[in-house]
Write a protein that holds these residues in place. Structure first.
Motif, PDB file in Angstrom:
ATOM      1  N   THR A   1      -2.009   6.436  38.977  1.00  0.00           N
ATOM      2  CA  THR A   1      -2.685   6.951  37.789  1.00  0.00           C
ATOM      3  C   THR A   1      -2.937   8.452  37.874  1.00  0.00           C
ATOM      4  O   THR A   1      -3.497   9.027  36.941  1.00  0.00           O
TER       5      THR A   1
ATOM      6  N   SER B   1      -0.370  -5.409  20.340  1.00  0.00           N
ATOM      7  CA  SER B   1      -1.464  -5.354  21.318  1.00  0.00           C
ATOM      8  C   SER B   1      -0.913  -5.441  22.738  1.00  0.00           C
ATOM      9  O   SER B   1      -1.455  -4.826  23.669  1.00  0.00           O
ATOM     10  N   ARG B   2       0.183  -6.178  22.913  1.00  0.00           N
ATOM     11  CA  ARG B   2       0.786  -6.291  24.235  1.00  0.00           C
ATOM     12  C   ARG B   2       1.374  -4.956  24.678  1.00  0.00           C
ATOM     13  O   ARG B   2       1.212  -4.548  25.835  1.00  0.00           O
ATOM     14  N   GLN B   3       2.042  -4.256  23.755  1.00  0.00           N
ATOM     15  CA  GLN B   3       2.607  -2.947  24.081  1.00  0.00           C
ATOM     16  C   GLN B   3       1.503  -1.939  24.383  1.00  0.00           C
ATOM     17  O   GLN B   3       1.624  -1.125  25.297  1.00  0.00           O
TER      18      GLN B   3
ATOM     19  N   ARG C   1      -1.454  -2.549  25.590  1.00  0.00           N
ATOM     20  CA  ARG C   1      -1.974  -2.866  26.924  1.00  0.00           C
ATOM     21  C   ARG C   1      -1.050  -2.312  28.002  1.00  0.00           C
ATOM     22  O   ARG C   1      -1.518  -1.714  28.984  1.00  0.00           O
ATOM     23  N   ARG C   2       0.259  -2.482  27.828  1.00  0.00           N
ATOM     24  CA  ARG C   2       1.218  -2.022  28.829  1.00  0.00           C
ATOM     25  C   ARG C   2       1.187  -0.486  28.967  1.00  0.00           C
ATOM     26  O   ARG C   2       1.237   0.042  30.079  1.00  0.00           O
ATOM     27  N   VAL C   3       1.079   0.222  27.844  1.00  0.00           N
ATOM     28  CA  VAL C   3       1.045   1.691  27.875  1.00  0.00           C
ATOM     29  C   VAL C   3      -0.171   2.187  28.651  1.00  0.00           C
ATOM     30  O   VAL C   3      -0.065   3.094  29.505  1.00  0.00           O
TER      31      VAL C   3
ATOM     32  N   LEU D   1      -2.051   0.491  30.845  1.00  0.00           N
ATOM     33  CA  LEU D   1      -1.961   0.087  32.257  1.00  0.00           C
ATOM     34  C   LEU D   1      -1.048   1.031  33.032  1.00  0.00           C
ATOM     35  O   LEU D   1      -1.341   1.412  34.170  1.00  0.00           O
ATOM     36  N   GLN D   2       0.038   1.428  32.407  1.00  0.00           N
ATOM     37  CA  GLN D   2       0.988   2.310  33.075  1.00  0.00           C
ATOM     38  C   GLN D   2       0.384   3.684  33.353  1.00  0.00           C
ATOM     39  O   GLN D   2       0.579   4.253  34.425  1.00  0.00           O
ATOM     40  N   HIS D   3      -0.379   4.222  32.400  1.00  0.00           N
ATOM     41  CA  HIS D   3      -0.888   5.587  32.535  1.00  0.00           C
ATOM     42  C   HIS D   3      -2.269   5.660  33.180  1.00  0.00           C
ATOM     43  O   HIS D   3      -2.572   6.634  33.871  1.00  0.00           O
TER      44      HIS D   3
ATOM     45  N   THR E   1      -6.794  -1.847  31.264  1.00  0.00           N
ATOM     46  CA  THR E   1      -6.496  -2.385  29.936  1.00  0.00           C
ATOM     47  C   THR E   1      -7.278  -1.607  28.883  1.00  0.00           C
ATOM     48  O   THR E   1      -8.227  -0.870  29.216  1.00  0.00           O
TER      49      THR E   1
END
Length: 488
Positions: free
Chosen positions: A5, A117-119, A121-123, A125-127, A131
């Motif tokens: 992160t 909402s899934r996308q 969450r993924r964005v 989490l990645q950065h 959540t």
């Protein structure tokens, strides 16, 4: 250690060196979790530097809290300037920090962003390593902690100002996350005394030094809207109307602490969270001057001025619509002329404001009010009918959400969207993108002042020549523009 992160360019070695040196240039870029204490701190914290083996480094407060660390009561992570970047994740974060998830509706935020909402969450989490809900909870808790330590607001007022649906929910989450009750933090700051609803709330916002406050204040002062705002002496003051609440604010500089001091009408306590985000943007508190100036001072045209006055900032706008209107009013007239017209606009179409500050007695008209006006009535304040028609079209555009750019929108997309309003050209669109929408690479190359300042031996560059000259200033062309404007 998982440093996924951390912002680009930071690694464990760099972070520990910055921590050991208490380097303010890294404040807000990372946080240190100390395994032996369970506390996370800013790199400028004054406590004894822990051993490197005891440290974990995180790119956000939310990531540190997700790993079970609680915020330091001494350096106060909620004071740190933000490590904002021009990407989708940080654009979403800005909305969350302004209270977009205070109602817990992730689906609606995702729809506004243009993701599932899934996308979403993924964005995040990645950065950020957390959540959307975890990020929002951290922002609310840290904001509540700030109010506990800096104000005498009641627990109920703090809970609602920080976006909690109830005091019970606030108390439970605070105790669960931090291991102690909010009242324990309040006892530490009991010296503040009893609440007095007649007194201003006083809050602080940090920045990365240096900060050229006199130049920022001078720039804002030359463009202050009569009756709505003042900037001079040592303070910026203005009327405020947000989400049905009205009041005023005053901003002064605390250079010894690298902070701005805000005095705020208590009537605005329900909208403190989004309002502070506006103030941060208006005063460009999240800029990293070391990075920006290192890039720009290599150019001989800019280097001398930047060296003479470090701490360059791009003064923004408290309200995007207000700034956009002023930009249109400034088309083909002087700064002083635009100031006069904006004061007439506030007097003719704005509402009265009750403040204890001399000279502040009007609210600037909102988009809905101006959208319903007749162009002829607008022109009556002293402008061509075509420009008045542009202002009415701009108001309708703003009332329909046109100034609220989709998260992750590029500068080119923002400029094209602004130019869809008849009467708004490239200069106006770039200027609004720079000051109101906070695009650091926005550059109004059609500005005559910039063309003169960038020329040599009194020869003014053409717009095309200026764009070519400014290519090397990217991605900080907006700061170069301010350096040239302020140096004129």
């Amino acid at each position: 250690m998982d440093d996924s992160t951390l912002p680009a360019g930071l690694d464990r070695t760099t972070c520990y060196r910055a921590l050991s040196a208490r380097d303010a240039r890294f404040d807000g870029l990372f946080f240190t979790g100390v395994k032996t204490t369970g506390i996370y701190c800013r790199p400028v914290c004054g406590v004894k530097t822990p051993r490197e083996s005891s440290c974990l480094f995180f790119g956000s407060a939310a990531a540190a809290e997700a790993q079970g660390f609680r915020p330091c009561l001494r350096c106060r992570p909620e004071l740190a300037p933000y490590a904002l970047q021009q990407n989708l994740a940080h654009a979403v974060w800005q909305r969350i920090a302004g209270g977009a998830l205070n109602d817990g509706n992730v689906e609606r935020l995702a729809d506004e962003v243009g993701l599932s909402s899934r996308q979403l969450r993924r964005v995040l989490l990645q950065h950020f390593g957390v959540t959307p809900v975890e990020l929002a909870q951290t922002q609310r808790l840290l904001f509540a902690k700030k109010l506990l330590q800096e104000t005498t607001l009641s627990m109920a007022d703090i809970a609602f100002a920080a976006g909690f649906g109830s005091v019970r929910r606030f108390n439970a989450l605070f105790a669960q996350r931090y291991g102690f009750a909010p009242t324990e933090v309040r006892r530490e700051t009991a010296r503040l005394g009893e609440p007095d609803p007649s007194q201003a709330l006083v809050l602080r916002l940090a920045y990365r030094p240096p900060y050229d406050w006199p130049r920022v204040l001078r720039y804002l002062g030359g463009r202050a809207i009569p009756g709505v705002e003042t900037a001079g002496g040592e303070a910026y003051q203005r009327t405020v109307r947000m989400e049905g609440h009205q009041g005023w604010l005053r901003v002064t500089h605390m250079p010894e602490r690298h902070q701005l001091r805000l005095e705020i009408d208590p009537a605005l306590s329900p909208v403190l969270m989004p309002m502070l985000m506006r103030v941060r943007a208006q005063f460009d508190l999240d800029a990293n001057p070391a990075v920006i100036e290192a890039h720009l001072r290599a150019d001989p045209l800019l280097g001398e001025g930047i060296a003479a006055a470090p701490g360059l900032r791009v003064p923004g706008a408290f309200d995007a619509f207000e700034l956009a209107v002023r930009a249109v009013l400034g088309q083909q007239v002087s700064v002083a002329g635009a100031t006069t017209l904006s004061g007439r606009m506030a007097e003719r179409f704005g509402e009265p404001a009750a403040t204890p500050i001399a000279g502040l007695q009007r609210h600037f008209p909102d988009a809905a009010r101006l959208a319903s006006a007749e162009p002829g009535d607008v022109a009556a304040i002293g402008m061509p009918g075509s420009r008045a028609a542009t202002l009415v079209q701009l108001a309708r555009f703003a009332a329909d959400g046109g100034l609220r750019m989709p998260p992750g929108a590029t500068l080119e997309e923002a400029v094209a969207r602004l130019r869809s309003v008849r009467g708004i050209g490239e200069w106006t669109a770039q200027y609004v993108a720079l000051r109101a929408l906070r695009y650091p690479d926005a550059f109004p190359a059609g500005d005559l002042g910039l063309q003169k300042a960038a020329g040599e031996d009194g020869v003014r560059l053409t717009e095309k020549q200026l764009l070519a000259r400014a290519a090397g200033w990217s991605p900080w062309r907006g700061y170069a523009a301010l350096a040239l404007w302020m140096g004129m």
